[in-house]
Structure formats: C-alpha cells, structure tokens
Scaffold this motif. Structure first.
Motif, PDB file in Angstrom:
ATOM      1  N   GLU A  93       0.859  -1.208   0.000  1.00  0.00           N
ATOM      2  CA  GLU A  93       0.000   0.000   0.000  1.00  0.00           C
ATOM      3  C   GLU A  93       0.885   1.243   0.000  1.00  0.00           C
ATOM      4  OE1 GLU A  93      -0.447  -2.627   2.115  1.00  0.00           O
ATOM      5  OE2 GLU A  93      -2.164  -3.370   0.946  1.00  0.00           O
TER       6      GLU A  93
ATOM      7  N   ALA B 234       2.376   1.736  -3.440  1.00  0.00           N
ATOM      8  CA  ALA B 234       1.385   2.234  -4.405  1.00  0.00           C
ATOM      9  C   ALA B 234       1.161   3.737  -4.220  1.00  0.00           C
ATOM     10  CB  ALA B 234       0.073   1.469  -4.259  1.00  0.00           C
TER      11      ALA B 234
ATOM     12  N   ARG C   4       2.126   6.686  -6.927  1.00  0.00           N
ATOM     13  CA  ARG C   4       1.105   7.618  -7.426  1.00  0.00           C
ATOM     14  C   ARG C   4       1.599   9.070  -7.265  1.00  0.00           C
ATOM     15  NH1 ARG C   4      -3.997   6.675  -8.666  1.00  0.00           N
ATOM     16  NH2 ARG C   4      -4.117   4.674  -7.600  1.00  0.00           N
TER      17      ARG C   4
ATOM     18  N   GLN D 205       4.202   9.778  -9.928  1.00  0.00           N
ATOM     19  CA  GLN D 205       3.521  10.011 -11.209  1.00  0.00           C
ATOM     20  C   GLN D 205       2.927  11.425 -11.244  1.00  0.00           C
ATOM     21  OE1 GLN D 205       0.434   7.043 -11.136  1.00  0.00           O
ATOM     22  NE2 GLN D 205       1.572   5.617 -12.466  1.00  0.00           N
TER      23      GLN D 205
ATOM     24  N   GLN E 257      -2.334   4.603 -18.773  1.00  0.00           N
ATOM     25  CA  GLN E 257      -1.835   3.358 -18.157  1.00  0.00           C
ATOM     26  C   GLN E 257      -1.476   3.542 -16.685  1.00  0.00           C
ATOM     27  OE1 GLN E 257       1.182   1.280 -20.516  1.00  0.00           O
ATOM     28  NE2 GLN E 257       0.789   2.728 -22.166  1.00  0.00           N
ATOM     29  N   ARG E 258      -2.064   4.567 -16.082  1.00  0.00           N
ATOM     30  CA  ARG E 258      -1.615   4.936 -14.739  1.00  0.00           C
ATOM     31  C   ARG E 258      -1.746   3.805 -13.724  1.00  0.00           C
ATOM     32  NH1 ARG E 258      -2.606  10.740 -11.763  1.00  0.00           N
ATOM     33  NH2 ARG E 258      -1.139  10.205 -10.119  1.00  0.00           N
ATOM     34  N   GLU E 259      -2.918   3.182 -13.677  1.00  0.00           N
ATOM     35  CA  GLU E 259      -3.128   2.131 -12.664  1.00  0.00           C
ATOM     36  C   GLU E 259      -2.251   0.920 -12.953  1.00  0.00           C
ATOM     37  OE1 GLU E 259      -4.767   2.903  -9.919  1.00  0.00           O
ATOM     38  OE2 GLU E 259      -5.139   4.836 -10.898  1.00  0.00           O
ATOM     39  N   ALA E 260      -2.126   0.567 -14.228  1.00  0.00           N
ATOM     40  CA  ALA E 260      -1.273  -0.575 -14.594  1.00  0.00           C
ATOM     41  C   ALA E 260       0.173  -0.290 -14.226  1.00  0.00           C
ATOM     42  CB  ALA E 260      -1.391  -0.860 -16.091  1.00  0.00           C
ATOM     43  N   ASP E 261       0.597   0.974 -14.400  1.00  0.00           N
ATOM     44  CA  ASP E 261       1.974   1.357 -14.067  1.00  0.00           C
ATOM     45  C   ASP E 261       2.216   1.248 -12.560  1.00  0.00           C
ATOM     46  OD1 ASP E 261       4.568   2.642 -14.843  1.00  0.00           O
ATOM     47  OD2 ASP E 261       3.804   4.248 -13.558  1.00  0.00           O
ATOM     48  N   ILE E 262       1.203   1.607 -11.759  1.00  0.00           N
ATOM     49  CA  ILE E 262       1.327   1.481 -10.297  1.00  0.00           C
ATOM     50  C   ILE E 262       1.434  -0.009  -9.920  1.00  0.00           C
ATOM     51  CG2 ILE E 262       0.143   1.805  -8.082  1.00  0.00           C
ATOM     52  CD1 ILE E 262      -1.012   4.433  -9.255  1.00  0.00           C
ATOM     53  N   ASN E 263       0.572  -0.819 -10.525  1.00  0.00           N
ATOM     54  CA  ASN E 263       0.626  -2.261 -10.224  1.00  0.00           C
ATOM     55  C   ASN E 263       1.968  -2.860 -10.603  1.00  0.00           C
ATOM     56  OD1 ASN E 263      -1.957  -2.202  -9.239  1.00  0.00           O
ATOM     57  ND2 ASN E 263      -2.897  -2.798 -11.189  1.00  0.00           N
TER      58      ASN E 263
END
Ligand SMILES: CCCCC/C=C\CCCC/C=C/C(=O)SCCNC(=O)CCNC(=O)[C@H](O)C(C)(C)COP(=O)(O)OP(=O)(O)OC[C@H]1O[C@@H](n2cnc3c(N)ncnc32)[C@H](O)[C@@H]1OP(=O)(O)O
Length: 202
Positions: free
Chosen positions: A20, A23, A27, A30, A170-176
């Motif tokens: 967490e 992540a 964020r 980014q 692709q923000r969420e995919a990049d965080i994952n």
C-alpha cells in the motif's frame, strides 16, 4: 543543498515497506511528473550539483537546463546501477530530450554524465560557472517569457501530449507494475546493497 540538485527518489520509500505504501508513493511520483512535464508555465532547471535518476527526471521535465560547469557534478538516469528499471515515462522523457539511441545507451548502462559530457549529449543545454547558475536561469527565463504565451504553451503541449496521454491511460497498470517489481525479494536485496555501498563510501 549545495553540490546536489536532487538525489532522486528517496530510496528508503522503496524498501522495507508495505505494498500500500509503495502504491501511494508511486502515485505521488507520477503526479509530480504529470504536473511538471505537463505544466504550461515556463520551467528552467538551475542544476547546481549532481542529479541522479529522479533528480535527472525533474530536470528533463523542464523546458531548459542550465548546469554548473563542474565535472564533479553528474546527471543521468542511473536506475540500472541500482538494479531497478527506469519506467517507460522516464524513458519517454529522455528520448524526447536526447533521442532514441542516446537514451538506449544511457539507460542500459545507467550512465551518469559529468557536466561537460552532459552538455555534449544534449542532456543539459548550457554550462555556466557555479556561481552564475541562478542568474543564468533568470536570464533564460526572461528570454522564454518574451515569447507570446499562448503560442509557446500550445507548442509545448503539442510536443509533450503524446507522452503524457500514455501515462494517463496506463496509470493504474503502471502502479501495479511498480508494486510487483519493487516488492520482489531480489529487487529489495539490490536496493539494500546499493544503500549499504552509499554508506560505506563515506
Ligand atoms: C519493468 C517494470 C519497471 C517498473 C518500475 C520499477 C522500478 C521503479 C524505478 C524507480 C525509479 C527510481 C528513481 C530514483 O531516483 S532512485 C534514487 C537514485 N538516486 C541515487 O542513486 C543517488 C544516490 N546518492 C548519491 O549518489 C549521493 O548520495 C549524492 C546524492 C551524490 C550525494 O553525495 P554526498 O554528498 O557524498 O552524500 P552521501 O552519499 O554521503 O549521502 C548522504 C546521506 O543521504 C543518503 N542518500 C543519498 N541518496 C539517497 C536517496 N536517493 N534516497 C535515500 N537516501 C539517500 C545516503 O545514504 C546518506 O545517508 P546517511 O547520512 O544516513 O549515511
């Protein structure tokens, strides 16, 4: 801080923490890039010292880079030297500044360029004596501000929008990706070794 423009991302934020935490940290990184690279204001980097990795990224986000003319100061995306990988948007920012081939060399080798080489590579735009960095940046700012704002802003956006849109999509995919990469035992070990080496060098 004198002699350091920025030491890059805080490595302690990327080691020994929860997923967490990683992540939320990523964020925020980014967000910093989206705000700075996407800013419609004129941004001039007054690089008064070394600038590895995230520090180099911040400088590359600016419209113009002025660096202190001291070969002891170095700049570059050195992630591979830490055993980590510059994400695609770091890579895109560098390509948009120095081109594809120079970026590939830089990134694979994790090169840090002393100021004179950084100028040759186009990583910075101008070298000035250490005590003239701020005044040279102010002079460059005046020149940039003399261009009609709407025309300069539209031009900047035209140049940068494709890279920005790519991350936004692709923000969420990049965080994952970041979380699963940074939380690997092998990567945590590399970061620990790098931090130990930094402390030993004293
Ligand atoms: C395929 C999928 C990919 C997905 C994405 C995966 C990965 C994500 C990549 C993340 C991108 C990372 C970007 C980064 O920015 S990583 C950080 C890179 N930074 C560095 O490598 C800088 C290392 N530091 C130095 O080279 C030097 O410290 C210096 C900045 C040139 C300053 O030198 P000096 O004045 O001699 O000071 P010290 O070396 O003695 O350092 C003072 C203390 O500060 C600590 N330190 C230094 N840098 C950092 C840092 N970045 N984070 C945390 N702490 C740092 C250093 O250990 C000293 O601590 P101490 O006083 O407690 O010993």
């Amino acid at each position: 801080v004198s002699k350091i423009f920025s030491a890059g991302l805080d490595i302690t934020e990327m080691s020994g923490k929860s997923n967490e935490h990683y992540a939320a940290f990523w964020r925020a990184v980014q967000e910093m890039w989206l705000k700075l690279y996407g800013s419609n204001m004129v941004t001039i980097a007054a690089i008064n010292g070394s600038s590895p990795a995230g520090g180099c990224l911040m400088a590359l986000c600016c419209d113009y880079r002025i660096m202190a003319d001291n070969p002891k100061f170095a700049i570059g995306l050195n992630e591979t030297q830490l055993g980590i990988v510059a994400p695609f948007w770091f890579k895109d920012t560098m390509i948009n500044t120095i081109g594809n081939r120079a970026t590939e060399l830089s990134l694979q080798l994790g090169q840090m360029y002393p100021a004179p080489e950084a100028l040759k590579f186009g990583l910075v735009d101008k070298l000035v004596p250490e005590d003239k960095v701020q005044s040279a940046a102010a002079a460059a700012m005046s020149q940039w501000l003399s261009v009609p704002d709407h025309a300069r802003q539209l031009t900047k956006s035209m140049m940068r929008k494709p890279a920005i849109d790519r991350l936004v999509k692709q923000r969420e995919a990049d965080i994952n990706n970041f979380v699963s990469f940074i939380s690997k035992d092998s990567i945590q070990k590399s970061l620990q070794i790098y931090m130990d080496r930094l402390k030993q060098k004293k």
